[in-house]
Write a protein that holds these residues in place. Structure first.
Motif, short mmCIF file in Angstrom:
data_model
loop_
_atom_site.label_atom_id
_atom_site.label_comp_id
_atom_site.label_asym_id
_atom_site.label_seq_id
_atom_site.Cartn_x
_atom_site.Cartn_y
_atom_site.Cartn_z
N MET A 82 0.88 -1.12 0.10
CA MET A 82 0.17 -0.13 0.02
C MET A 82 0.97 1.36 0.01
O MET A 82 2.01 1.31 0.73
CB MET A 82 -0.95 -0.12 1.26
CG MET A 82 -2.42 0.36 1.04
SD MET A 82 -3.51 0.71 2.47
CE MET A 82 -4.25 -1.10 2.47
N ASP B 158 -20.38 4.62 -4.31
CA ASP B 158 -19.88 3.87 -5.64
C ASP B 158 -19.67 4.62 -6.82
O ASP B 158 -19.68 4.44 -7.94
CB ASP B 158 -21.03 2.75 -6.03
CG ASP B 158 -22.52 3.30 -6.16
OD1 ASP B 158 -22.63 4.47 -6.19
OD2 ASP B 158 -23.38 2.44 -6.63
N LEU C 110 -9.17 9.24 3.85
CA LEU C 110 -9.43 8.08 3.12
C LEU C 110 -9.48 6.76 3.93
O LEU C 110 -8.65 6.61 4.83
CB LEU C 110 -8.44 7.52 2.06
CG LEU C 110 -8.04 8.60 0.98
CD1 LEU C 110 -6.67 8.39 0.53
CD2 LEU C 110 -9.01 8.64 -0.09
N LYS D 246 -8.77 3.76 3.30
CA LYS D 246 -7.64 3.10 3.10
C LYS D 246 -6.91 3.64 1.82
O LYS D 246 -7.60 4.33 1.07
CB LYS D 246 -8.00 1.62 2.73
CG LYS D 246 -8.98 1.32 1.53
CD LYS D 246 -9.12 -0.28 1.52
CE LYS D 246 -10.00 -0.89 0.50
NZ LYS D 246 -10.86 -0.18 -0.36
N ALA D 247 -5.62 3.58 1.74
CA ALA D 247 -4.98 4.05 0.51
C ALA D 247 -5.03 3.16 -0.88
O ALA D 247 -4.19 2.65 -1.09
CB ALA D 247 -3.42 3.94 0.91
N ASP D 248 -6.26 3.31 -1.24
CA ASP D 248 -6.60 2.72 -2.41
C ASP D 248 -6.40 3.44 -3.75
O ASP D 248 -6.87 4.49 -4.00
CB ASP D 248 -8.33 2.51 -2.49
CG ASP D 248 -8.90 1.92 -3.69
OD1 ASP D 248 -8.02 1.83 -4.90
OD2 ASP D 248 -10.10 1.65 -3.90
N GLU D 249 -5.07 3.12 -4.17
CA GLU D 249 -4.27 4.14 -5.13
C GLU D 249 -5.06 4.21 -6.33
O GLU D 249 -5.18 5.21 -6.85
CB GLU D 249 -2.92 3.71 -5.27
CG GLU D 249 -2.03 4.69 -6.22
CD GLU D 249 -0.87 4.92 -6.03
OE1 GLU D 249 -0.25 3.81 -5.53
OE2 GLU D 249 -0.12 5.53 -6.56
N ARG D 250 -6.12 2.96 -6.86
CA ARG D 250 -6.49 3.14 -7.92
C ARG D 250 -7.74 4.27 -7.98
O ARG D 250 -7.87 5.33 -8.72
CB ARG D 250 -7.31 2.14 -8.64
CG ARG D 250 -6.26 1.13 -9.29
CD ARG D 250 -6.78 -0.32 -9.75
NE ARG D 250 -7.85 0.03 -10.58
CZ ARG D 250 -8.68 -0.89 -11.08
NH1 ARG D 250 -8.31 -2.03 -10.83
NH2 ARG D 250 -9.72 -0.70 -11.91
N TRP D 251 -8.49 4.57 -6.77
CA TRP D 251 -9.46 5.37 -6.42
C TRP D 251 -8.83 6.75 -6.52
O TRP D 251 -9.37 7.65 -6.91
CB TRP D 251 -10.16 5.07 -5.27
CG TRP D 251 -11.55 5.77 -4.99
CD1 TRP D 251 -12.71 5.23 -5.41
CD2 TRP D 251 -11.58 6.90 -4.46
NE1 TRP D 251 -13.86 6.01 -5.02
CE2 TRP D 251 -13.11 7.42 -4.59
CE3 TRP D 251 -10.63 7.89 -3.87
CZ2 TRP D 251 -13.42 8.53 -4.10
CZ3 TRP D 251 -11.19 9.13 -3.31
CH2 TRP D 251 -12.42 9.29 -3.34
N VAL D 252 -7.78 6.77 -5.68
CA VAL D 252 -7.08 8.06 -5.38
C VAL D 252 -6.70 8.66 -6.98
O VAL D 252 -6.87 9.86 -7.18
CB VAL D 252 -5.89 7.99 -4.65
CG1 VAL D 252 -5.16 9.26 -4.52
CG2 VAL D 252 -6.32 7.55 -3.06
N ARG E 131 -6.07 8.97 7.03
CA ARG E 131 -7.08 8.10 7.00
C ARG E 131 -8.18 8.53 7.87
O ARG E 131 -7.98 9.16 8.81
CB ARG E 131 -6.38 6.83 7.85
CG ARG E 131 -7.24 5.60 7.83
CD ARG E 131 -6.69 4.53 8.88
NE ARG E 131 -5.43 3.99 8.44
CZ ARG E 131 -5.28 2.59 7.87
NH1 ARG E 131 -6.61 2.14 7.53
NH2 ARG E 131 -4.34 2.24 7.81
N LEU F 19 -14.28 8.49 4.38
CA LEU F 19 -14.21 9.17 3.20
C LEU F 19 -14.80 10.56 3.08
O LEU F 19 -15.98 10.73 3.29
CB LEU F 19 -14.89 8.18 2.14
CG LEU F 19 -14.59 8.76 0.51
CD1 LEU F 19 -12.93 8.83 0.31
CD2 LEU F 19 -15.29 7.99 -0.53
#
Ligand code: ADP
Ligand code: MG
Length: 323
Positions: A1, A54, A88, A90-96, A121, A124
């Motif tokens: 992550m 979503d 965030l 979690k560090a969801d890089e695709r989302w970011v 963190r 959202l």
């Protein structure tokens, strides 16, 4: 992550041509143009409250900035600098990454520098602060409306609220209709060019974020006047017109949020100037009513039919602390 600092370096560090110093230090350095005041506003988007969890992350990034640009438009200010605070889960890089692309595309379109922010963190949440410039005495404020002014609104009203109602089962829309309404909700286009063109012409302005009746009511309170708007004159899309008989559509038109159009008033003798300003800004505007003199306690919007009779009240605005 990825770490917090990797996220910042990869997704939030960009060129800042309008700034002395951008992302990377303890604070950014900015300098307003001579003779200009700074216009400062902040708007927060909370996941699950202001956007569906979503939702397309690109649209979330776009909207987080666009709603702030709408406040600049309503002040007649040129947007210049923004900060972005994000929490965030979690560090969801695709989302970011997708969110940052949406944010930055909007920033580039309107010439805004992302100069700083905070990344942490938590549930959202995106909090944008926007800073713009405006010659102090030419800012468009809520407190300048006068009895006799014409009331105008840009674009069309109600589609975004229709999308929310459709999603919650309040109204049935065909798939293509749903898509069109959802687009208005997810990708608002702030009326920055119109706000700038109306400097020196409009006497008061506000952006329609909570619904026309409520937001025009804010101009009334600040200006100590009343507003009469004619239901038949309110601009709406073909989509909303098709559903006009449905109570949800009427409520969306009068009190639906998320339109991000400008509502403003101007003296009748400036009618042609307003039309010219709208042409320069390539934005549709419609004259929807008149500002009236009134007494204390009646500083509000009344909706009338074409004979001048009041239309029965419906749900007319959004308030986070009301049911
Ligand atoms: P500090 O600990 O001094 O607050 P941070 O480590 O939080 O600094 O941030 C480092 C740099 O990155 C700062 O310049 C800050 O403004 C910037 N920054 C942090 N998060 C963001 C973000 N989401 N968008 C833009 N800039 C950010
Ligand atoms: Mg910090």
């Amino acid at each position: 992550m990825p770490s917090e600092f990797e996220l910042i370096a990869r997704h939030f560090t960009h060129r800042t041509p309008h700034s002395l110093l951008g992302v990377g230090d303890d604070a950014a350095l900015i300098r307003p143009a001579r003779g200009h005041a700074l216009a400062v506003a902040a708007d927060m988007l909370v996941g699950g409250r202001h956007f569906f969890m979503d939702a397309d992350p690109g649209s979330v990034g776009h909207k987080a900035l666009a709603v702030n640009l709408s406040d600049m438009a309503a002040m007649g200010a040129t947007p210049r600098w923004a900060t972005l605070g994000i929490a965030l889960p979690k560090a969801d890089e695709r989302w970011v990454a997708a969110m940052a692309r949406g944010f930055m595309a909007c920033a580039r379109q309107y010439g805004v520098d992302l100069v700083g922010g905070d990344t942490t963190r938590g549930p959202l949440n995106l909090c944008v602060q926007i800073i713009g410039e405006v010659p102090a005495r030419r800012a468009l404020r809520r407190d300048g409306a006068r009895p006799g002014d014409e009331i105008w609104v840009s674009g069309t009203l109600g589609d975004a609220a229709l999308a929310v109602s459709a999603r919650r089962g309040g109204i049935r829309l065909k798939p293509a209709e749903r898509k069109a309404a959802q687009r208005r909700l997810d990708w608002p286009q702030p009326r920055v060019a119109l706000g700038l063109a109306l400097r020196g012409i409009a006497r008061s302005a506000i952006d329609v974020s909570d619904g026309l009746v409520a937001d025009l009511g804010h101009i009334c309170e600040r200006s100590k006047v009343a507003a009469a708007v004619e239901l038949e004159r309110l601009p709406c899309s073909a989509l909303l017109r098709r559903h006009r008989g449905h109570p949800v559509a009427l409520a969306a038109l009068l009190g639906g949020g998320n339109d991000y159009e400008l509502c403003f008033t101007a003296a009748p003798r400036r009618h042609a100037d307003v039309v010219r300003a709208a042409a320069v800004a390539e934005t549709r505007v419609t004259c929807i009513g008149r500002v009236l003199r009134t007494t204390e306690g009646a500083y509000r919007t009344v909706v009338v039919d074409c004979t001048g009779l009041p239309v029965p009240p419906t749900r007319t605005g959004f308030d986070h602390f009301q049911p």
